[in-house]
Design a protein around this motif. Structure first.
Motif, PDB file in Angstrom:
ATOM      1  N   VAL B 124       0.841  -1.206   0.000  1.00  0.00           N
ATOM      2  CA  VAL B 124       0.000   0.000   0.000  1.00  0.00           C
ATOM      3  C   VAL B 124       0.874   1.253   0.000  1.00  0.00           C
ATOM      4  O   VAL B 124       0.670   2.170  -0.800  1.00  0.00           O
ATOM      5  CB  VAL B 124      -0.949   0.011   1.216  1.00  0.00           C
ATOM      6  N   LEU B 125       1.878   1.287   0.895  1.00  0.00           N
ATOM      7  CA  LEU B 125       2.715   2.488   1.016  1.00  0.00           C
ATOM      8  C   LEU B 125       3.489   2.756  -0.264  1.00  0.00           C
ATOM      9  O   LEU B 125       3.663   3.906  -0.667  1.00  0.00           O
ATOM     10  CB  LEU B 125       3.708   2.333   2.171  1.00  0.00           C
ATOM     11  N   ARG B 126       4.021   1.700  -0.887  1.00  0.00           N
ATOM     12  CA  ARG B 126       4.945   1.866  -1.987  1.00  0.00           C
ATOM     13  C   ARG B 126       4.315   1.531  -3.339  1.00  0.00           C
ATOM     14  O   ARG B 126       5.023   1.474  -4.334  1.00  0.00           O
ATOM     15  CB  ARG B 126       6.211   1.022  -1.742  1.00  0.00           C
ATOM     16  N   ARG B 127       3.004   1.256  -3.370  1.00  0.00           N
ATOM     17  CA  ARG B 127       2.262   1.099  -4.604  1.00  0.00           C
ATOM     18  C   ARG B 127       2.751  -0.066  -5.459  1.00  0.00           C
ATOM     19  O   ARG B 127       2.803   0.024  -6.695  1.00  0.00           O
ATOM     20  CB  ARG B 127       2.312   2.400  -5.410  1.00  0.00           C
ATOM     21  N   VAL B 128       3.086  -1.181  -4.824  1.00  0.00           N
ATOM     22  CA  VAL B 128       3.619  -2.325  -5.574  1.00  0.00           C
ATOM     23  C   VAL B 128       2.565  -2.895  -6.520  1.00  0.00           C
ATOM     24  O   VAL B 128       2.804  -3.022  -7.728  1.00  0.00           O
ATOM     25  CB  VAL B 128       4.140  -3.429  -4.627  1.00  0.00           C
ATOM     26  N   SER B 129       1.393  -3.234  -5.985  1.00  0.00           N
ATOM     27  CA  SER B 129       0.350  -3.807  -6.847  1.00  0.00           C
ATOM     28  C   SER B 129      -0.124  -2.800  -7.885  1.00  0.00           C
ATOM     29  O   SER B 129      -0.400  -3.165  -9.033  1.00  0.00           O
ATOM     30  CB  SER B 129      -0.854  -4.262  -6.008  1.00  0.00           C
ATOM     31  N   ALA B 130      -0.217  -1.542  -7.483  1.00  0.00           N
ATOM     32  CA  ALA B 130      -0.634  -0.512  -8.441  1.00  0.00           C
ATOM     33  C   ALA B 130       0.390  -0.400  -9.569  1.00  0.00           C
ATOM     34  O   ALA B 130       0.023  -0.296 -10.750  1.00  0.00           O
ATOM     35  CB  ALA B 130      -0.806   0.831  -7.734  1.00  0.00           C
ATOM     36  N   GLY B 131       1.676  -0.455  -9.220  1.00  0.00           N
ATOM     37  CA  GLY B 131       2.729  -0.412 -10.235  1.00  0.00           C
ATOM     38  C   GLY B 131       2.692  -1.626 -11.148  1.00  0.00           C
ATOM     39  O   GLY B 131       2.878  -1.524 -12.368  1.00  0.00           O
ATOM     40  N   ASN B 132       2.447  -2.777 -10.533  1.00  0.00           N
ATOM     41  CA  ASN B 132       2.338  -4.019 -11.284  1.00  0.00           C
ATOM     42  C   ASN B 132       1.199  -3.935 -12.304  1.00  0.00           C
ATOM     43  O   ASN B 132       1.350  -4.297 -13.483  1.00  0.00           O
ATOM     44  CB  ASN B 132       2.087  -5.142 -10.255  1.00  0.00           C
ATOM     45  N   ARG B 133       0.066  -3.396 -11.847  1.00  0.00           N
ATOM     46  CA  ARG B 133      -1.085  -3.238 -12.739  1.00  0.00           C
ATOM     47  C   ARG B 133      -0.759  -2.294 -13.889  1.00  0.00           C
ATOM     48  O   ARG B 133      -1.109  -2.543 -15.042  1.00  0.00           O
ATOM     49  CB  ARG B 133      -2.256  -2.681 -11.902  1.00  0.00           C
ATOM     50  N   PHE B 134      -0.081  -1.214 -13.553  1.00  0.00           N
ATOM     51  CA  PHE B 134       0.336  -0.190 -14.523  1.00  0.00           C
ATOM     52  C   PHE B 134       1.220  -0.818 -15.615  1.00  0.00           C
ATOM     53  O   PHE B 134       1.001  -0.602 -16.820  1.00  0.00           O
ATOM     54  CB  PHE B 134       1.083   0.887 -13.731  1.00  0.00           C
ATOM     55  N   VAL B 135       2.191  -1.617 -15.194  1.00  0.00           N
ATOM     56  CA  VAL B 135       3.083  -2.263 -16.170  1.00  0.00           C
ATOM     57  C   VAL B 135       2.315  -3.258 -17.026  1.00  0.00           C
ATOM     58  O   VAL B 135       2.434  -3.274 -18.254  1.00  0.00           O
ATOM     59  CB  VAL B 135       4.254  -2.976 -15.468  1.00  0.00           C
ATOM     60  N   ARG B 136       1.508  -4.107 -16.387  1.00  0.00           N
ATOM     61  CA  ARG B 136       0.795  -5.142 -17.127  1.00  0.00           C
ATOM     62  C   ARG B 136      -0.210  -4.555 -18.111  1.00  0.00           C
ATOM     63  O   ARG B 136      -0.520  -5.165 -19.135  1.00  0.00           O
ATOM     64  CB  ARG B 136       0.089  -6.095 -16.156  1.00  0.00           C
ATOM     65  N   ALA B 137      -0.725  -3.375 -17.789  1.00  0.00           N
ATOM     66  CA  ALA B 137      -1.670  -2.722 -18.707  1.00  0.00           C
ATOM     67  C   ALA B 137      -0.942  -2.017 -19.852  1.00  0.00           C
ATOM     68  O   ALA B 137      -1.578  -1.417 -20.716  1.00  0.00           O
ATOM     69  CB  ALA B 137      -2.538  -1.721 -17.935  1.00  0.00           C
ATOM     70  N   GLY B 138       0.404  -2.097 -19.842  1.00  0.00           N
ATOM     71  CA  GLY B 138       1.164  -1.492 -20.937  1.00  0.00           C
ATOM     72  C   GLY B 138       1.218   0.025 -20.882  1.00  0.00           C
ATOM     73  O   GLY B 138       1.479   0.690 -21.891  1.00  0.00           O
ATOM     74  N   LEU B 139       0.988   0.609 -19.689  1.00  0.00           N
ATOM     75  CA  LEU B 139       0.894   2.066 -19.595  1.00  0.00           C
ATOM     76  C   LEU B 139       2.235   2.763 -19.388  1.00  0.00           C
ATOM     77  O   LEU B 139       2.335   3.984 -19.536  1.00  0.00           O
ATOM     78  CB  LEU B 139      -0.050   2.458 -18.439  1.00  0.00           C
ATOM     79  N   TRP B 140       3.287   1.995 -19.016  1.00  0.00           N
ATOM     80  CA  TRP B 140       4.548   2.650 -18.644  1.00  0.00           C
ATOM     81  C   TRP B 140       5.158   3.497 -19.771  1.00  0.00           C
ATOM     82  O   TRP B 140       5.509   4.665 -19.562  1.00  0.00           O
ATOM     83  CB  TRP B 140       5.522   1.596 -18.105  1.00  0.00           C
ATOM     84  N   PRO B 141       5.289   2.907 -20.999  1.00  0.00           N
ATOM     85  CA  PRO B 141       5.935   3.705 -22.059  1.00  0.00           C
ATOM     86  C   PRO B 141       5.222   5.033 -22.319  1.00  0.00           C
ATOM     87  O   PRO B 141       5.858   6.047 -22.587  1.00  0.00           O
ATOM     88  CB  PRO B 141       5.861   2.778 -23.279  1.00  0.00           C
ATOM     89  N   GLU B 142       3.906   5.036 -22.183  1.00  0.00           N
ATOM     90  CA  GLU B 142       3.145   6.232 -22.515  1.00  0.00           C
ATOM     91  C   GLU B 142       3.102   7.221 -21.351  1.00  0.00           C
ATOM     92  O   GLU B 142       3.240   8.430 -21.544  1.00  0.00           O
ATOM     93  CB  GLU B 142       1.723   5.809 -22.883  1.00  0.00           C
ATOM     94  N   HIS B 143       2.928   6.694 -20.115  1.00  0.00           N
ATOM     95  CA  HIS B 143       2.650   7.574 -18.975  1.00  0.00           C
ATOM     96  C   HIS B 143       3.871   7.934 -18.146  1.00  0.00           C
ATOM     97  O   HIS B 143       3.795   8.804 -17.280  1.00  0.00           O
ATOM     98  CB  HIS B 143       1.574   6.962 -18.080  1.00  0.00           C
ATOM     99  N   GLY B 144       4.981   7.247 -18.355  1.00  0.00           N
ATOM    100  CA  GLY B 144       6.205   7.624 -17.664  1.00  0.00           C
ATOM    101  C   GLY B 144       6.187   7.354 -16.180  1.00  0.00           C
ATOM    102  O   GLY B 144       5.577   6.390 -15.718  1.00  0.00           O
ATOM    103  N   GLU B 145       6.851   8.237 -15.440  1.00  0.00           N
ATOM    104  CA  GLU B 145       7.123   7.992 -14.024  1.00  0.00           C
ATOM    105  C   GLU B 145       5.843   7.871 -13.189  1.00  0.00           C
ATOM    106  O   GLU B 145       4.864   8.572 -13.407  1.00  0.00           O
ATOM    107  CB  GLU B 145       8.007   9.117 -13.478  1.00  0.00           C
TER     108      GLU B 145
END
Lengths: 325, 325
Positions: B124-145
């Motif tokens: 929860v504090l460090r957004r691990v699952s949220a980050g995981n979801r972000f990567v799996r949804a393919g959003l990293w290249p477009e949305h950045g940091e």
């Protein structure tokens, strides 16, 4: 430029357009900042050439490459101050040749990265993200009990690189009842963890590898197929160092074939691109290089950057100088 | 029934159809097992009535309710052996009235549950699952940091229930640099953590609440709106106890209104149903009651179940008797 600013030491802000410096006000108090990107359309090369004789210090923001070309434009440069823990984006050979000092983020991020490594590890072992996905997809009522995870306590953890991050990881995992071994450039006399001279032996004697060393010519792809095979089918790899420490193609193949148990990855060889084969695996936790992303880390980073620059200009010892040999 | 089996003590297997007992072979070595569900179409009531005089011990599997109706069918019953750490599914008043002993899983799960609580908290504090979801949804290249998380070290952690799970949580979080306080039925003299007499004071002085006490009439909804409001907008709640320890409706409202910082939940009031409002929140980690699900926990559980039954039938001290008053 005000009269006061003219008397402040000059620092070149070296950054890719995507990276903003979030704390310029604090730097402005102490330094005159030169940022070529704020002077477009003038080219960076022209800008650097024009200011070359006054630039003794360069602040490299994030992974902005400090190449031999950049260095050759700055004959008066004496120090490269980096905002990252790893300095694989800096041409170290060229810095050494030119007698340019290099500083890193030092320990500013170590605790946050260690916390994150532990979270990735428990997540893989205990299927936290997989369970989260299962619940969010609405599958629990229909599918019932989840597959078993694996207990952290009692695991033999091999730490690849017992620097400040690795030491913090070890301290945390001891509290979970893990046994700790490590490989590092040399044996650390201050700790009692088991030392292995090479990563193959470490992997063969570990259930888990935590990769947190610096990326250099010597460590690139050090986690290769042999190492991962030695870790074995139940083995778990966590990488919070740099993507290229692992042979990512081999890791993907071993994961797809079930020849390694799982992986928790915060870094990748070709960020922000993540191998698409991993996106559907349940035994892999993928995060977008966020192990350092806390306000606390950034505050500590400002301290170390400003501290290094002030120390340099007042001829005091640097806070986090990198040994270049 | 073989001649040998006839001489083994009788144990009633009391389970809902969804719960299988995964280690009957080990129980068969020591006991004659009676399982009404294997004797369908005879009704459980008829089966129990037929065997009532021979049943001195009942093994309650998972959350299978042990009601006053069940107990009234078993006049010879002397002990209820539970396979869970919590015993909120057992009619404790009725057991006390009838002089029936109750044992729980004791410490069998404590380390695994504590590990899981720490993982949920860092997630929860460090957004691990949220980050995981972000990567799996393919959003990293477009949305950045990614957005910043929050550092674990330095946080004031309030533990609700300093039993064996809570103590293991405290030990782990000390290694991350947290400060620990707790509330419990009484102050523990053996530890130096700060004690608060009530959960409101604990919440008002904490950044984080870890809920890991037993569910009883006294603790139901003890984490109510006032407690959560005292914890505050940046506060994080982790629940690895029982869903009904928290007023779930209020928790959902506070999360939706941003009046509490985040939550890591392994248990819910109406499992396997999870409030649908939570399914889309990024500051919430949801897992399907799997904090105990490891082979190691199950092995330890078998030890304590078999150990309690053997102790009972040989009139030795029980391993994990629950005090019913």
């Amino acid at each position: 430029m005000s009269t006061q600013e003219q008397h402040l030491p000059v620092v070149l802000i070296h950054r890719l357009p995507a990276f903003n410096l979030s704390f310029t006000s604090r730097l402005h108090t102490h330094f005159t900042l030169l940022d070529p990107l704020l002077h477009s359309p003038e080219s960076t090369e022209s800008f650097l050439t024009r200011h070359a004789t006054s630039i003794r210090a360069l602040l490299s923001v994030g992974p902005t490459p400090v190449t031999s070309e950049t260095l050759s434009l700055l004959p008066a440069l004496e120090i490269v101050v980096c905002s990252s823990a790893g300095i694989d984006h800096v041409d170290i050979h060229e810095c050494r040749q030119r007698g340019v000092l290099v500083t890193s983020a030092g320990n500013a991020f170590s605790e946050d990265v260690a916390d994150y490594a532990v979270a990735l590890l428990i997540d893989v072992l205990r299927r936290v993200s997989a369970g989260n996905r299962f619940v969010r997809a609405g599958l629990w009522p229909e599918h019932g009990e989840s597959p078993l995870g694996s207990k952290l306590g009692g695991k033999r953890v091999g730490i690849v690189g017992l620097g400040s991050i690795g030491s913090e990881v070890a301290k945390r995992l001891m509290a979970f009842g893990c046994s700790i071994a490590y490989t590092s450039t040399k044996k650390k006399l201050a700790v009692s963890y088991t030392f292995y001279e090479n990563v193959n032996d470490l992997a063969a004697n570990s259930n888990i590898l935590i990769v947190c060393c610096a990326l250099t010519d010597q460590t690139r792809h050090m986690i290769n197929k042999d190492v991962m095979t030695a870790l074995g089918k139940e083995g778990v790899i966590v990488n919070v160092g740099r993507g290229a420490l692992i042979d990512e193609k081999e890791l993907v193949q071993l994961l797809l074939r079930g020849e390694i148990g799982g992986a928790g990855l915060d870094v990748y060889e070709n960020e922000p691109h993540v191998p698409k084969e991993l996106l559907t695996l349940d035994n892999v936790v993928l995060s977008p290089h966020l192990a350092v992303l806390t306000p606390e880390s950034f505050a500590a980073l400002q301290d170390v950057i400003v501290g290094n620059l002030l120390a340099f200009f007042s001829k005091k010892p640097l806070l986090s100088q990198v040994q270049l040999d």
